[in-house]
Structure formats: C-alpha cells, structure tokens
Scaffold this motif. Sequence first.
Motif, PDB file in Angstrom:
ATOM      1  N   TYR A   1      -0.594   5.829  -0.833  1.00  0.00           N
ATOM      2  CA  TYR A   1      -1.694   4.607  -1.264  1.00  0.00           C
ATOM      3  C   TYR A   1      -1.747   3.991   0.197  1.00  0.00           C
ATOM      4  O   TYR A   1      -2.861   3.379   0.432  1.00  0.00           O
ATOM      5  CB  TYR A   1      -0.898   3.722  -2.031  1.00  0.00           C
ATOM      6  CG  TYR A   1      -1.363   3.935  -3.562  1.00  0.00           C
ATOM      7  CD1 TYR A   1      -2.692   3.872  -3.920  1.00  0.00           C
ATOM      8  CD2 TYR A   1      -0.269   4.157  -4.384  1.00  0.00           C
ATOM      9  CE1 TYR A   1      -2.991   4.167  -5.151  1.00  0.00           C
ATOM     10  CE2 TYR A   1      -0.504   4.493  -5.732  1.00  0.00           C
ATOM     11  CZ  TYR A   1      -1.796   4.506  -5.920  1.00  0.00           C
ATOM     12  OH  TYR A   1      -2.224   4.973  -7.486  1.00  0.00           O
ATOM     13  N   GLY A   2      -0.718   3.752   1.081  1.00  0.00           N
ATOM     14  CA  GLY A   2      -0.801   3.091   2.454  1.00  0.00           C
ATOM     15  C   GLY A   2      -1.879   3.666   3.090  1.00  0.00           C
ATOM     16  O   GLY A   2      -2.855   2.832   3.659  1.00  0.00           O
TER      17      GLY A   2
ATOM     18  N   GLN B   1      -5.359   1.583   4.138  1.00  0.00           N
ATOM     19  CA  GLN B   1      -5.932   1.752   5.612  1.00  0.00           C
ATOM     20  C   GLN B   1      -7.284   2.046   5.783  1.00  0.00           C
ATOM     21  O   GLN B   1      -7.911   1.610   6.678  1.00  0.00           O
ATOM     22  CB  GLN B   1      -4.684   2.371   6.394  1.00  0.00           C
ATOM     23  CG  GLN B   1      -4.897   2.668   8.064  1.00  0.00           C
ATOM     24  CD  GLN B   1      -4.383   1.108   8.474  1.00  0.00           C
ATOM     25  OE1 GLN B   1      -3.263   0.881   8.436  1.00  0.00           O
ATOM     26  NE2 GLN B   1      -5.279   0.292   8.887  1.00  0.00           N
TER      27      GLN B   1
ATOM     28  N   ASN C   1       1.667  -4.179   4.460  1.00  0.00           N
ATOM     29  CA  ASN C   1       2.589  -3.015   4.547  1.00  0.00           C
ATOM     30  C   ASN C   1       1.758  -1.742   4.891  1.00  0.00           C
ATOM     31  O   ASN C   1       2.103  -0.806   4.236  1.00  0.00           O
ATOM     32  CB  ASN C   1       3.605  -2.916   3.359  1.00  0.00           C
ATOM     33  CG  ASN C   1       2.829  -2.676   1.936  1.00  0.00           C
ATOM     34  OD1 ASN C   1       1.662  -2.945   2.094  1.00  0.00           O
ATOM     35  ND2 ASN C   1       3.393  -2.099   1.299  1.00  0.00           N
ATOM     36  N   LEU C   2       0.687  -1.837   5.718  1.00  0.00           N
ATOM     37  CA  LEU C   2      -0.056  -0.724   5.794  1.00  0.00           C
ATOM     38  C   LEU C   2       0.579   0.090   7.152  1.00  0.00           C
ATOM     39  O   LEU C   2       1.062  -0.560   7.994  1.00  0.00           O
ATOM     40  CB  LEU C   2      -1.449  -1.029   6.249  1.00  0.00           C
ATOM     41  CG  LEU C   2      -2.152  -1.753   5.113  1.00  0.00           C
ATOM     42  CD1 LEU C   2      -3.677  -2.190   5.357  1.00  0.00           C
ATOM     43  CD2 LEU C   2      -2.143  -0.685   3.841  1.00  0.00           C
ATOM     44  N   PRO C   3       0.416   1.472   6.965  1.00  0.00           N
ATOM     45  CA  PRO C   3       1.163   2.236   8.287  1.00  0.00           C
ATOM     46  C   PRO C   3       0.610   1.852   9.333  1.00  0.00           C
ATOM     47  O   PRO C   3       1.569   1.837  10.470  1.00  0.00           O
ATOM     48  CB  PRO C   3       0.671   3.557   7.876  1.00  0.00           C
ATOM     49  CG  PRO C   3      -0.778   3.667   6.974  1.00  0.00           C
ATOM     50  CD  PRO C   3      -0.170   2.211   6.119  1.00  0.00           C
TER      51      PRO C   3
ATOM     52  N   SER D   1       1.327  -2.724  -2.557  1.00  0.00           N
ATOM     53  CA  SER D   1       0.036  -1.905  -2.531  1.00  0.00           C
ATOM     54  C   SER D   1      -0.470  -1.487  -4.122  1.00  0.00           C
ATOM     55  O   SER D   1      -0.896  -0.512  -4.362  1.00  0.00           O
ATOM     56  CB  SER D   1       0.104  -0.575  -2.021  1.00  0.00           C
ATOM     57  OG  SER D   1       1.382   0.035  -1.976  1.00  0.00           O
TER      58      SER D   1
END
Lengths: 316, 219
Positions: free
Chosen positions: A5-6, A10, A92-94, A255
């Motif tokens: 999901y991240g 993004q 909390n995205l990569p 997310s």
Amino acid sequence: MTIPYGFIFQFIQLIMALVLSPMFLGWINQCRCWLQNRKGPGVFQPYRQLVKLFYKDAVLAENASPLFRMTPYFLFACMCLAGTIVPVLATNLPFASVADVIVLVGIFALARVFLALAAMDIGTAFGNLGARREMMIGFLAEPALLMVLFTLAFISHSTNLTTIVDTLSHTRFIIYPSMAFAMAAYLMVLLAENSRIPVDNPSTHLELTMIHEAMMLEYSARHLALLEWASSIKLYDYFVIGFALFVPWGIASGSHLSSMLLAFLALFIKLAVAGFGLALIEALSAKMRIFRVPEFLGTAFMLAVLGTLTHFLLEA
Amino acid sequence: MIPLSSQLLNLLAALFLLISFAMLAQRRILSLIHLYACQGLVLSLSALIVAYSTSQSHLYYSMFLNFALKVLIVPWILHRLIHRLNVQWDVETLINIPTIMLLGLALVIFAFNLSLPIVHLAGTINRSTLGIALASVLLSFLMMITRSKAVSQVIGFLALENSLIFAATSITYGMPMMVELGIALDVLVGIFILGVFFFHIRNQFDSLELKHMEKLKDN
C-alpha cells in the motif's frame, strides 16, 4: 501476498503533485480575476496552455549548450522529487524517510542553480539579469526558510518532515507562539521563492521588471511547458510543505483507505482556502521595487530567528 | 502540560513582540497609530486573561483603564492631531531597515538573557513573558532613537509605556491601583502637552523634523 500500500499511495501522491498543481495555479488565477471584477479563464486554463505548448515545435538558440536543453527536464524532476518527499496524504510512506527538510531546501537550491545557469547560457541580457536577481532573492530567502524549519525542528526534536507532522497532528493540541512567527516568515519566503506579487509579478510582460520570467524568455514549446509545469509544482510543493508544518490536521498516519480519503478531502479544502488567500494577498499588494526585496526578506529572516528565540523563552 | 491560559498568554506576548517589531519598521504615521492601538488591545487582553485565571479583581480595573486609554482615547487624540497637523499621509524616510531589524534582534537576545534569572524569582503564571516585555521596552527605545519626526517619537514613547505595563503585569500582576491611575493620567496629560508642542515646533521650524532643533544649541 501483501499489497504494498505504501508504494501505491506514494505513487498516488506523485501523480497528485503532477495533476493538481496546474489546477491549483488555475484556481489562484481564477480567484485573482474574481477579486479584480473579471470573469477569469477558468480553473483548467493552465492545462490548455501546457497542451498547446507541448504540440509546438521547439526553437533553440544556435549557441545553446546541452545544459540549456537539459535544464527543463532536470528542474521538473527536482520538483517532482520534492513533491514525493513531503507527506501530503500520509506520513508513513516509503519515500518520506529518504530525506529531511534540509535536503528539501537543498533540492530547491539545486533547481535554482540550474535554472540560473541555463538563463545565462544563451548570453542574452535579460536572461543574465533575471538569473542575477533570482540568485539574490535565493540567497536572502534560504536562510529565512532554514530558520523557519529549524524552529519547527526544535519543537518536534527532528528535522524529518514525517516526525514533525506526527508530533504536531497526533498529540494534544498546544499553542506554540513561535509558530506564529515561523508562519509569517514562511509566508514571506513562499511569496519570494515562487515569484508571486510583492516580489515579482508572475504575469508580467515588462522585461525590465521580470525575475522568474526573464530566465525563461529563451525557452519555447515543450521546454517552456516543462518549466511552467515545474514552477506550478514548486508552488504546490511550497504550499503542501506549509500545510505539513503548520496545519497538519487531516494527514493520515496509517494507510487505511478511509483515512486516505479524509486526507485527500482535507488537502483539497486547504488548497482551496490557501489559494484564495494567496490571490487576496496578490490583489491587495503592489509589486515592490527590487531594492526593497532585501528589506522584505530581511524581515522574514528576523521573524524566523524571533520564532526560534521565543521557542526557547516560552516553550522550553 | 502547560495550562491553556498560560498558552494564550504566551501567544499574546509573542503578538506583542511582533507588533513592537512592526512599529520599528513601519514608515507610515497612520499605520503606526493603528499598530499602537493593536498593542494596547493585546495588552488589555493579556491583563484580562491574567485577571480571569488568577481572580485578581484589581486587574479587571487595570484592564478597563488600559483598554479605554490605549485602544480608544489616545489613538483618537493622535488621529485628530495628525489631521490637524495635516501629516496623516506622511512617510518617514527610514534608513536601512535591515540594519535596524538586526539591531532589534540583538536587543531581543540581550533582553531574553537578562530576564532569565529574574523569571526564576517570580511566582506569577505569566512570568516567562517578562523577557518579551523587556525586549519591547528596548525596541521602543530603539524606535525613538531611529525616528526623526516628532509624532513617531511620541508614539515610540507611548509604546515604551505599554511595554512597561506589560512587564509589570507579567512579573507582579500589575502595580497598585494608585500608581496605575497616576501613570494613566500622566500619559493623557503628556499627550495633550506634546500635542501643543507639535504645533509650536511646526510654527517655529515649518516642519516636524526634529533635526531642525539642532539649530537651537548655537545661541
């Protein structure tokens, strides 16, 4: 198999920066038209302009170096990268942990250096003039911007944007007086960096007063389109950074799809309000003389330093 | 966890400092008077919050006095004065605002450091704002030094008095009522006398620039 999901979010965030930024610019122009009692071309006018420019044939000066042709792509990439680092929808995205705010300022500085070099590359008088003015504004605005970011970093004990957003939005609400100073300073830097009205007029046709436009005078067709697009993404970037620093409410921490939708809605409302605010500032103020700009940005720097000082006095 | 009233007081103190800086950099006399009224409003609001959260009844009177005098009466008198003197659109030629700003910043750092040991002695809820009050006092001094027109110097003087009251509320919950009434009366009388002075200065020198007064010392 788990769905990453991240990475999907993004990607969505990047697409949003690309798609929303011209519309945001269109919204600002539309509001400005309304405030000036004109009808306005509509929110989608920047898209039409971009499409028109992409269909045209590019004309290059005979003595243009590869740097001149490379710059639009480079600038566009820089602004897109900046747009992905900022937590717009979720924290909390990569990509968010890749870089902190200081790197973000560095990316903007890198883009500015390339644009200034490209403007000087052809050797016309106006390009030179614009590049010099841009560098002057840049060297005055950057310390102020860094001081603003340091104030926020002092409050949340981190220079990472995600941590800043998390501390401000997901803990109990506290009034930070230093934020008032930082916000005023950030607004002034935003106006200067994006060549908005008190510093530079984005819609001017008078070469002698141009700053940003003067640097792009020699560009045409797809190069010009990319540069215009990049500058609208830059404006969008500055606004979402401002949202992340000062009004982070609504940005999702997980997310989940529902919190994402909420974050999207919050972003939309914030952009609409902020765009109207910017148009209001532009409608109410007149462009100042270029020699007043150091005064303007000196004040921004002073406000940012005051923010840091009041943080130590009142909040430590 | 800081209580909400303290947070609000800190915010107002920050606004107070912001207005002091704005006055330092403001060129137009009319805007200067508006800023002075805003400063008075912030001052009375913070007095109101202190009065409410510590239930000190005499601070309410002080608040009303401050509000009436500094937000309504004095700005009104100043408005009338500059209308009568016909200087309401005057723009002062301030030299080098960035330098003045940096000087002001140095003063703020000095005042903040100076106030730190005093703050530990006080027991009031808004003691940490003393540094800001001291800084505003110094900034008002700086404003009086850098101005050349009589009206803006007087506004600098009034801002100085505002900051002193602010300092008093922050460290001791205000001065005794008699002292405060005395100061209020002084300000009012001072404004009247200075108003008369403005006309005399203008009659004598045909301008409100104080540099003409240097001619006086030769005879």
